[in-house]
Design an enzyme around this catalytic site. Structure first.
Site, mmCIF file in Angstrom:
data_model
loop_
_atom_site.group_PDB
_atom_site.id
_atom_site.type_symbol
_atom_site.label_atom_id
_atom_site.label_comp_id
_atom_site.label_asym_id
_atom_site.label_seq_id
_atom_site.Cartn_x
_atom_site.Cartn_y
_atom_site.Cartn_z
ATOM 1 C CG ASP A 1 44.837 -16.975 -10.322
ATOM 2 O OD1 ASP A 1 44.941 -18.210 -10.506
ATOM 3 O OD2 ASP A 1 44.647 -16.476 -9.202
ATOM 4 C CB THR B 1 40.729 -14.522 -2.064
ATOM 5 O OG1 THR B 1 39.923 -13.524 -2.687
ATOM 6 C CG2 THR B 1 39.862 -15.393 -1.183
ATOM 7 C CB ILE C 1 35.056 -8.599 -13.835
ATOM 8 C CG1 ILE C 1 34.129 -9.792 -13.584
ATOM 9 C CG2 ILE C 1 35.707 -8.712 -15.213
ATOM 10 C CD1 ILE C 1 32.959 -9.874 -14.550
ATOM 11 C CE LYS C 2 41.829 -6.976 -9.369
ATOM 12 N NZ LYS C 2 43.139 -7.289 -8.732
ATOM 13 C CE1 TYR D 1 52.464 -26.134 -8.488
ATOM 14 C CE2 TYR D 1 50.441 -27.009 -9.439
ATOM 15 C CZ TYR D 1 51.120 -26.442 -8.378
ATOM 16 O OH TYR D 1 50.438 -26.177 -7.209
#
Length: 243
Positions: free
Chosen positions: A96, A120, A12-13, A87
């Site tokens: 994110d 990741t 967690i940031k 999109y």
């Protein structure tokens, strides 16, 4: 002051912002979450608002705990964004990535911007000079490539990230390092070149956990920053609070 919380796949940031300036940043594990929030409430009593972005499973009581102290905006696909999202499947787009595009709109308005997030996964997100988000690409990150070579073969070892000594690997370990690292570098450089062929005035941002390792090895001119996602979340919070 704003509290920004980004819940990733592993950590967690957390960031505290005074308007658009980050004054505190930390990376924690979920076990330390409640204590960290309590400490921030005491150390930064002027915090009034918070935004939470989660690409993982954040327990409901964690959200309720933050809501005890601050007015909370939980980022989802229904939140108003400072750009037009073109999109085709917006509900499948990682939140994110929305935050990264928001940061690009805030810091590089009326510019063609490609944001590369090396974590990741490696995500590529593009917004044009008209503040329209067009999409991008997703590929495996550094660690995922090392793990895939080990998990989907019988004998290849699982290695930690290492800068390859040469392009030609003269041992199995060096061959893996060369394949993973040079593969990603050539992928990123190649995609930047493809975008530049369409948008010659392209601005490229590199962020994420592996940004520092990769930025020193890429051929193309880029802006490397570690706070881009947190800054984007802070901008989304400010944008919604101003409406």
């Amino acid at each position: 002051m704003n509290l920004v919380i980004d819940v990733g796949n592993t950590y967690i940031k957390i960031g505290v912002f005074e308007k658009s300036e980050i004054v505190y940043k930390s990376t924690i594990e979920q076990a330390d979450f409640k204590k960290t929030i309590s400490d921030l409430k005491n150390n930064y009593p002027l915090i009034t608002d918070a935004i939470i972005s989660s690409v993982s499973n954040l327990e409901d009581d964690f959200i309720e705990y933050v809501n005890k102290f601050f007015s909370v905006l939980f980022l989802d696909h229904l939140i108003q964004m400072p750009f037009k999202n073109l999109y085709k499947t917006p509900t499948t787009l990682g939140i994110d990535r929305l935050a990264l595009v928001a940061a690009a709109v805030d810091q590089f308005p009326t510019k063609n911007v490609l944001v590369i997030d090396a974590g990741t996964c490696i995500t590529y997100d593009f917004k044009n000079e008209n503040e329209e988000y067009l999409g991008g690409a997703i590929s495996p990150g550094l660690r995922m490539r090392y793990e895939s070579l080990h998990n989907f073969t019988a004998k290849l070892p699982l290695l930690d990230l290492k800068n390859p000594k040469d392009t030609i690997g003269n041992s199995t370990e060096e061959a893996i390092h060369s394949g993973v690292v040079h593969g990603i570098l050539n992928e990123i450089d190649g995609l930047i070149k493809d975008y530049c062929n369409i948008y010659p005035d392209l601005t490229v941002i590199l962020t994420g956990g592996d940004a520092h390792f990769l930025s020193k090895r890429l051929k193309n001119s880029i802006f490397a920053t570690s706070n881009f996602l947190l800054e984007g979340l802070n901008y989304i919070l400010a944008f919604n609070n101003s409406r």
